[in-house]
Each structure stands twice: as C-alpha cells, then as structure tokens.
Scaffold this motif. Structure first.
Motif: not given
Ligand SMILES: [Zn+2]
Ligand SMILES: [Zn+2]
Length: 263
Positions: A174-197
């Motif tokens: 229902g919303h476009d939040y992907i860029a912000n949410n990927l920031g949270f993913t990387l905050d929680r899991e800094p070695d998440n290669a796919k999110a980083k990519a």
C-alpha cells in the motif's frame, strides 16, 4: 488478470491499484485514495471500475471511496470488522471469501490482522500469484501497530500466512517505503549483501515504475522474514542483552517491531 499500480505522489507515498478482467474490462480499485488518478488510469485502459476494496479502515486507504462511488457507482468491499469504521460498505469480507472481477479474475481474501484488526490482503492465484497486502507487508518492511493493531497478531500473520505463500508471489504493498526500509534492514543486518546491492537503485527509483518484488526477494531483504538469521539475532542482542541464545521467532519479531518504532 491485468494489474495497474498507481503512484499517488502524496506525502504518505501511497500506491493505489486497479485489477481488471482482460475479457470484460471490469475493474476493482484497491484503496483508491487518489480517485482522480485511478479514474484516469481506468479511462486510459478502457476499464470500468465496478468494485472498491479497502484493505483496511485507515483514511489514507478509504479517503477516495466517496468520490469513486459517486463517479462509478462501485460497490465498497472491506473486512467485515470494519463495518462501523468505513462508511457505505456494501460487502463484509472474511478469510477465504472470493472476489470475482468480470469473467476471468478471482481473488482470495486473506484475513491478516496486525496493522489493524480489520485488514484484508488479496491473493491472486495462477501462474503468477500476486498479493495485494495493504499496510501489512511492505517492500523490505512490516506495517506498524500504532493505530488499532497488535504486534503479536502481525507476527502470526507473517509466519502463519504470508511466509507460506509461493516464493514467486508478486508483492503489491500500500505504500512505497522500500528505500527507507532497506536502511532498517541494513541497520539490523549490516552484512545483508542483497539489501546493500539494491539500496542505491531503490533510492533513485521512479515510483511510477516501482520494482515489484517477489516473496522470495522479501525473504532476503525483509528483516521481518529473517527471524532466525544469526546476524539479526547477534545484533538484536546488542540492543536487548537479556535475549536468550536462541530466541524464538516471535520474540525476535516483536523486538524488531519495537526497534523499528523508534528507528
Ligand atoms: Zn494503515
Ligand atoms: Zn497506509
């Protein structure tokens, strides 16, 4: 089934949707907040909007109903528990109810509490299954529970229903939040290669041509599906030192939801 994602360009970054039958041109509008853009898109495609589906009762999803009904006479469908909250509801929905559009489209209703207690996700079966998930599941994120929701229910919805859908299911939130949410993913899991990519491309993406993710991709980049990841748990323990060595997925989900509220 024909699907049109409509970017509202409003401050809340809402996506509206049209789902149409290719044979008859009848269409269902999902949360048509920007009724003018939805009507223009339907006109351009030669579609007739005959139904409105509100995923849930929040105003940024129902605010276009009145004008849309006035313009089209469409019927308003929503979770049956929303009947006192959404004016002019014509049909109350529950789990496994089916919405038919024209001759060729059938959508299954999933009862998905958590963001609110009257939330419906729509599941289209078929070669390419698709999920219209409102504010329950976002690209790389989960809905909040501040306005009538419950985090434990949201956990049950994620693990008991969404995670079990086919990996190739297309995700239409229902919303476009992907860029912000990927920031949270990387905050929680800094070695998440796919999110980083994918973060740079998502920061630069044109929301009128937004990436449509799959459930398989969400399981890689969405922290709320990564409840047994050792790096997520290791990092979570820095914030919550009392966390046991092998916390159960529900505890991890609730702690992540708590951290996301303040992030
Ligand atoms: Zn909402
Ligand atoms: Zn919303």
């Amino acid at each position: 089934m024909l699907t049109e994602q409509i970017w509202t360009a409003n401050a809340y970054r809402n996506f509206n949707y049209l789902i149409a039958c290719g044979q008859t041109g009848e269409a269902l509008a999902v949360d048509p907040l920007d009724h003018e853009k939805c009507l223009a898109a339907a006109k351009a495609k030669g579609w007739t909007i005959t139904q409105i589906l509100n995923t849930h009762e929040h105003r940024d999803h129902t605010g276009g109903n009145q004008a849309m009904v006035a313009a089209t006479g469409a019927k308003v469908l929503a979770h049956r528990n929303a009947k006192d909250k959404i004016a002019g509801m014509d049909r109350g929905l529950g789990a496994r109810d089916v919405i038919k559009i024209g001759k060729t489209v059938e959508l299954e209703c999933l009862d998905t509490p958590g963001h609110t207690m009257a939330h419906i996700c729509l599941l289209a079966h078929g070669d390419k299954p698709a999920l219209f998930c409102g504010d329950t599941l976002f690209n790389a994120g989960a809905g909040n529970c501040h306005n009538g929701g419950h985090p434990a229910e949201l956990f049950n919805t994620f693990v008991g229903q969404l995670a079990k859908l086919p990996d190739e299911t297309l995700i239409y939130p229902g919303h476009d939040y992907i860029a912000n949410n990927l920031g949270f993913t990387l905050d929680r899991e800094p070695d998440n290669a796919k999110a980083k990519a994918i973060l740079p491309a998502m920061k630069a993406q044109d929301p009128t041509k937004a990436l449509v993710t799959t459930l398989a991709l969400e399981k890689e980049i969405n922290t709320f599906f990564r409840l047994t990841s050792s790096s997520v748990i290791r990092r979570l323990r820095e914030a919550f030192p009392d966390l046991p060595d092998a916390p159960d997925p529900k505890t991890v989900f609730l702690k992540l939801r708590e951290l996301r509220n303040k992030w």
